[in-house]
Design a protein around this motif. Structure first.
Motif, PDB file in Angstrom:
ATOM      1  N   ASN A 167       0.844  -1.194   0.000  1.00  0.00           N
ATOM      2  CA  ASN A 167       0.000   0.000   0.000  1.00  0.00           C
ATOM      3  C   ASN A 167       0.874   1.236   0.000  1.00  0.00           C
ATOM      4  OD1 ASN A 167      -1.802  -2.133   1.693  1.00  0.00           O
ATOM      5  ND2 ASN A 167      -3.090  -0.724   0.539  1.00  0.00           N
ATOM      6  N   THR A 187      -3.533  -0.064   8.765  1.00  0.00           N
ATOM      7  CA  THR A 187      -4.694  -0.224   7.893  1.00  0.00           C
ATOM      8  C   THR A 187      -4.596   0.815   6.781  1.00  0.00           C
ATOM      9  OG1 THR A 187      -6.082   1.292   9.195  1.00  0.00           O
ATOM     10  CG2 THR A 187      -6.213  -1.066   9.729  1.00  0.00           C
ATOM     11  N   ASN A 196      -7.004  -2.655   3.114  1.00  0.00           N
ATOM     12  CA  ASN A 196      -6.029  -3.679   3.477  1.00  0.00           C
ATOM     13  C   ASN A 196      -5.540  -3.506   4.913  1.00  0.00           C
ATOM     14  OD1 ASN A 196      -6.307  -4.397   0.803  1.00  0.00           O
ATOM     15  ND2 ASN A 196      -4.274  -3.706   0.191  1.00  0.00           N
ATOM     16  N   ALA A 209       1.026  -6.526   3.158  1.00  0.00           N
ATOM     17  CA  ALA A 209      -0.376  -6.809   3.435  1.00  0.00           C
ATOM     18  C   ALA A 209      -0.562  -8.210   4.004  1.00  0.00           C
ATOM     19  CB  ALA A 209      -1.214  -6.641   2.179  1.00  0.00           C
ATOM     20  N   THR A 212      -6.406  -8.409   2.430  1.00  0.00           N
ATOM     21  CA  THR A 212      -6.711  -7.436   1.382  1.00  0.00           C
ATOM     22  C   THR A 212      -8.212  -7.401   1.097  1.00  0.00           C
ATOM     23  OG1 THR A 212      -6.319  -9.081  -0.352  1.00  0.00           O
ATOM     24  CG2 THR A 212      -4.447  -7.729   0.316  1.00  0.00           C
ATOM     25  N   ASN A 213      -8.663  -6.215   0.717  1.00  0.00           N
ATOM     26  CA  ASN A 213     -10.062  -6.001   0.328  1.00  0.00           C
ATOM     27  C   ASN A 213     -11.044  -6.492   1.398  1.00  0.00           C
ATOM     28  OD1 ASN A 213      -9.428  -4.856  -2.253  1.00  0.00           O
ATOM     29  ND2 ASN A 213      -9.011  -6.925  -3.010  1.00  0.00           N
TER      30      ASN A 213
END
Length: 347
Positions: A167, A187, A196, A209, A212-213
């Motif tokens: 990220n 986060t 994520n 990560a 994820t999602n």
């Protein structure tokens, strides 16, 4: 110099202390009413730093008990207000300044404040484990950086670090026991919570990560009661192990926007919802925040509710009673390091 022979009195002291500490370890995590002073922010006009007193009386079972909170008392209005923590060096409140490039240090008694240079637009903030720095994320303002602002002494030049890896932005940073030095959890999620969760190297800004999602990657806090992380976003709360395993989730009313919350350390939590609700859960009986057996309150509290200051840990506003501190110190001195993982209480 110790001769290798202990007196009977010494063994009696050790045995008594051992029994006392064992009794404490086996006792319920909490019994009776829970009362906490909550410091929190709102993101709309008016006094945006507040406090209230929350009180819960119940046995932890769904539908049994009452949860009440007093009318908010305004403390101060700063040019911007988002995340909120306590400066452990002087008991002042620290508030993320949103799009002002600052963090504000607020006197909770008279509302006066000073401005700290954050070096970037800072929203969610977290005090580091040694209490010497406050860390801020900026994803809510689109910043691809995090910041480290000195607290001991308070103020000085911030250390702004570029974020990269899994990220390129960070919403919230949280520290947990057992992590390698210089690392933290992060986060990166929208207001709806979708995003994520993972770890970040604070020296390099590189993110890795773990999930994820997920629909709860916004606010986050470490919970010493369970030894897990509590995450929230959108209408969902999640209990995540420090290895990234999802242990429990709780979906609330559709349309809610859960932001940042606090845990008591005894199996209860408070969480702020941007649509105005204050969420309270007593999960001390089950150890799982999503259990259908838990007591849950989810009711309107104040318009534009944003973040709640932590109650325990670095940056927390709750201070243990002196008698409790003395007892713990006595036990540690007599027995050395006694460690256990917190567990659900037996009533």
């Amino acid at each position: 110099m110790w001769s290798g022979v202990r007196s009977a009195g010494t063994y009696t002291l050790l045995a008594t202390t051992a029994m006392l500490m064992a009794d404490l370890a086996a006792s319920p995590a909490w019994a009776g009413a829970v009362t906490d002073t909550l410091y929190f922010t709102t993101f709309a006009s008016g006094e945006n730093i507040w406090k209230s007193t929350a009180t819960y009386a119940g046995d932890g079972n769904a539908g049994n008990g009452t949860f009440t909170v007093t009318a908010p008392t305004g403390i101060a209005q700063t040019p911007g207000a988002d995340g909120i923590v306590e400066n452990p060096n002087n008991s002042q409140l620290l508030v993320g300044g949103q799009n002002t490039g600052s963090i504000y240090q607020v006197n909770p008694t008279n509302g006066s404040y000073t401005t700290l240079n954050a070096g970037m637009n800072t929203f969610e903030i977290t005090v580091g484990p040694n209490g010497n720095h406050v860390w801020g994320g900026g994803s809510e303002g689109g910043a691809a950086t995090i910041t480290e602002v000195p607290l001991n002494p308070t103020g000085g030049a911030p250390n702004v670090i570029s974020v990269s890896g899994a990220n390129s932005e960070v919403t919230h940073i949280t520290f947990a026991p057992g992590q390698a030095a210089g690392t933290a959890f992060y986060t990166d999620g929208t207001n709806s919570g979708l995003g994520n969760f993972g770890t970040i190297n604070l020296a390099t800004g590189v993110t890795t990560a773990l999930l994820t999602n997920v629909p709860y990657a916004h606010g986050m806090v470490y919970d010493p009661f369970t030894g897990d992380l509590i995450l929230a976003g959108g209408d969902t709360l999640a209990q995540i192990s420090t290895t990234g395993a999802v242990l429990s989730t709780l979906a609330l009313s559709p349309g809610q926007e859960l932001d940042q919350g606090a845990v008591t350390g005894n199996g209860q939590l408070y969480w702020a919802d941007n649509t105005g609700n204050l969420v309270f859960i007593d999960y001390a009986n089950t150890g799982l925040i999503g259990s259908s057996q838990d007591f849950v309150s989810n009711n309107f509290f104040i318009t534009s509710l944003d973040d709640i200051a932590p109650l325990v840990g670095s940056g927390g506003t709750n201070v243990p009673e002196p008698a409790t501190l003395g007892l713990l110190g006595f036990g540690v001195a007599a027995l050395g390091a006694l460690r256990r993982r917190a567990r659900p209480r037996a009533r």
